[in-house]
Design an enzyme around this catalytic site. Structure first.
Site, PDB file in Angstrom:
ATOM      1  N   ARG A   1       2.877 -38.925  22.615  1.00 35.37           N
ATOM      2  CA  ARG A   1       2.357 -37.880  21.732  1.00 35.37           C
ATOM      3  C   ARG A   1       1.282 -38.503  20.842  1.00 35.37           C
ATOM      4  O   ARG A   1       1.453 -39.626  20.342  1.00 35.37           O
ATOM      5  CB  ARG A   1       3.467 -37.301  20.839  1.00 35.37           C
ATOM      6  CG  ARG A   1       4.441 -36.415  21.569  1.00 35.37           C
ATOM      7  CD  ARG A   1       3.794 -35.090  21.994  1.00 35.37           C
ATOM      8  NE  ARG A   1       4.725 -34.209  22.666  1.00 35.37           N
ATOM      9  CZ  ARG A   1       4.889 -34.131  24.001  1.00 35.37           C
ATOM     10  NH1 ARG A   1       4.173 -34.898  24.805  1.00 35.37           N
ATOM     11  NH2 ARG A   1       5.743 -33.272  24.521  1.00 35.37           N
TER      12      ARG A   1
ATOM     13  N   GLU B   1      -5.376 -31.608  20.357  1.00 36.29           N
ATOM     14  CA  GLU B   1      -5.703 -31.642  21.789  1.00 36.29           C
ATOM     15  C   GLU B   1      -6.385 -30.334  22.153  1.00 36.29           C
ATOM     16  O   GLU B   1      -5.805 -29.280  21.882  1.00 36.29           O
ATOM     17  CB  GLU B   1      -4.435 -31.800  22.626  1.00 36.29           C
ATOM     18  CG  GLU B   1      -3.892 -33.204  22.561  1.00 36.29           C
ATOM     19  CD  GLU B   1      -2.555 -33.370  23.262  1.00 36.29           C
ATOM     20  OE1 GLU B   1      -2.049 -32.370  23.813  1.00 36.29           O
ATOM     21  OE2 GLU B   1      -2.014 -34.470  23.243  1.00 36.29           O
TER      22      GLU B   1
ATOM     23  N   HIS C   1      -4.207 -34.690  28.057  1.00 38.93           N
ATOM     24  CA  HIS C   1      -2.745 -34.550  28.159  1.00 38.93           C
ATOM     25  C   HIS C   1      -2.344 -34.048  29.559  1.00 38.93           C
ATOM     26  O   HIS C   1      -1.939 -32.901  29.723  1.00 38.93           O
ATOM     27  CB  HIS C   1      -2.220 -33.598  27.067  1.00 38.93           C
ATOM     28  CG  HIS C   1      -0.736 -33.740  26.840  1.00 38.93           C
ATOM     29  ND1 HIS C   1      -0.143 -33.474  25.632  1.00 38.93           N
ATOM     30  CD2 HIS C   1       0.289 -34.096  27.656  1.00 38.93           C
ATOM     31  CE1 HIS C   1       1.166 -33.660  25.718  1.00 38.93           C
ATOM     32  NE2 HIS C   1       1.438 -34.031  26.946  1.00 38.93           N
TER      33      HIS C   1
END
Ligand SMILES: O=CC(=O)O
Length: 325
Positions: free
Chosen positions: A242, A271, A290
């Protein structure tokens, strides 16, 4: 018999489950699209029995949503990390929470290895040179660094950390790990990993530092200015868990001061990063959007597991992946 309804988003924003996986879900459920739900809550609210969401980028499950779904039985998360969910709050509505352990491990470990290799061998820079070069001369300043036989420090030796260690064994890497609990049986003996009693020891000894922990109050900005100061100047930070586990301002500072060699990140905050974010201006930083689990096969397994979990919650069957507060 009428199929139970689930709330999901396969249309895009905020990012949800991909449309191509709808048939797998629709074998068992009727999908109420989040966008339609928001427009006509009164038509759907009583019918919805589960919410399907895709990690931190999916539907926001807050007090408001929970209050508007009186027959909700389950919140089913596609990924393994559940830091975006307030589990005590959800449970207080009598709603169960599920994640997806096991299914995501290989793909996530693969992205960690990809980032480590790509950063070490400067794959993105090489690609850009091939595409945009103005001369035939590939300068000596573009030399990479060896992964084989280098030291890899894994922070967080859970299922994904272990899979990374197994892969690193194939590269003859020396493997160190730091974890809440020492794991002599499975990790040390199985993959030859050496336990570090302190984070400092791991940071001081590693050529590649890979962060694979859950985000929690204990791991929030676990890697900050103090930790960068402990790392070797030729070391590389790889973050696949994360974004908030790393203090990004401290990372920018460490890169500017050449306290570390490079960074490779699958996760950031926010993000995606704004295009003018300083991290995107370094040639020695790779940033992915991600995508640790972003393969056809893994996404398919994730959706299938979500269906299994939701059916269990709704029909009162075996509860494979329930998480409790
Ligand atoms: O981010 C991915 C996951 O939580 O599985």
């Amino acid at each position: 018999m009428e199929k139970p309804c689930i709330l999901a988003n396969t249309l895009g924003a905020p990012r949800g489950i991909y449309k191509c996986f709808e048939p797998c879900i629709e074998k068992h459920f009727t999908i109420i699209q989040y966008e339609r739900f928001v427009q006509r809550k009164e038509d759907f609210a009583n019918k919805i029995q589960a919410v399907f969401l895709w990690g931190p980028r999916g539907i926001i499950v807050d007090q408001n949503l929970l209050e508007s779904l009186p027959n909700l039985k389950a919140v089913v998360n596609g990924g393994v990390g559940v830091d975006h969910l307030d589990i005590p709050l959800i449970n207080s509505f009598g709603v169960k929470v599920y994640n997806n352990p096991g299914v995501v491990d290989n793909a996530t470990a693969d992205i960690g290895m990809s980032l480590m290799l790509a950063s070490a061998r400067r794959i993105v820079e090489g690609h850009n040179f091939s595409k945009f070069h103005e001369s035939d001369y590939y300068p000596e300043s573009s030399l990479g660094t060896d992964v084989s036989r280098a030291t890899l420090g894994i922070i967080g030796m859970g299922r994904i950390g272990y899979k990374i260690a197994k892969r690193a064994q194939g590269f003859e890497m020396k493997i160190l790990y730091y974890n809440r609990n020492r794991r002599p049986e499975s990790e040390e003996r199985a993959v030859g990993a050496t336990y570090c009693a302190s984070l400092k020891e791991l940071l001081q000894r590693s050529d590649f530092v890979m962060v694979v922990v859950n985000l929690s109050p204990e791991t929030h900005k676990l890697i900050g200015a103090k930790e960068f100061a402990m790392m070797k100047p030729n070391s590389t930070l790889i973050n696949i868990c994360r974004g908030l586990v790393v203090d990004q301002d401290a990372l920018v500072d460490a890169l500017q001061k050449k306290m570390i060699r490079a960074a490779a990140l699958d996760v950031t905050y926010p993000e995606p990063l704004p295009r003018d974010h300083p991290l995107l201006s370094f040639p020695n930083v790779i940033v992915l959007p991600h995508v640790g689990t972003h393969t056809v096969e893994t996404s398919q397994m994730m959706v299938e597991r979500m269906v299994t979990n939701a059916l269990a919650a709704i029909t009162g069957g075996q509860l494979p992946d329930e998480i409790k507060a």
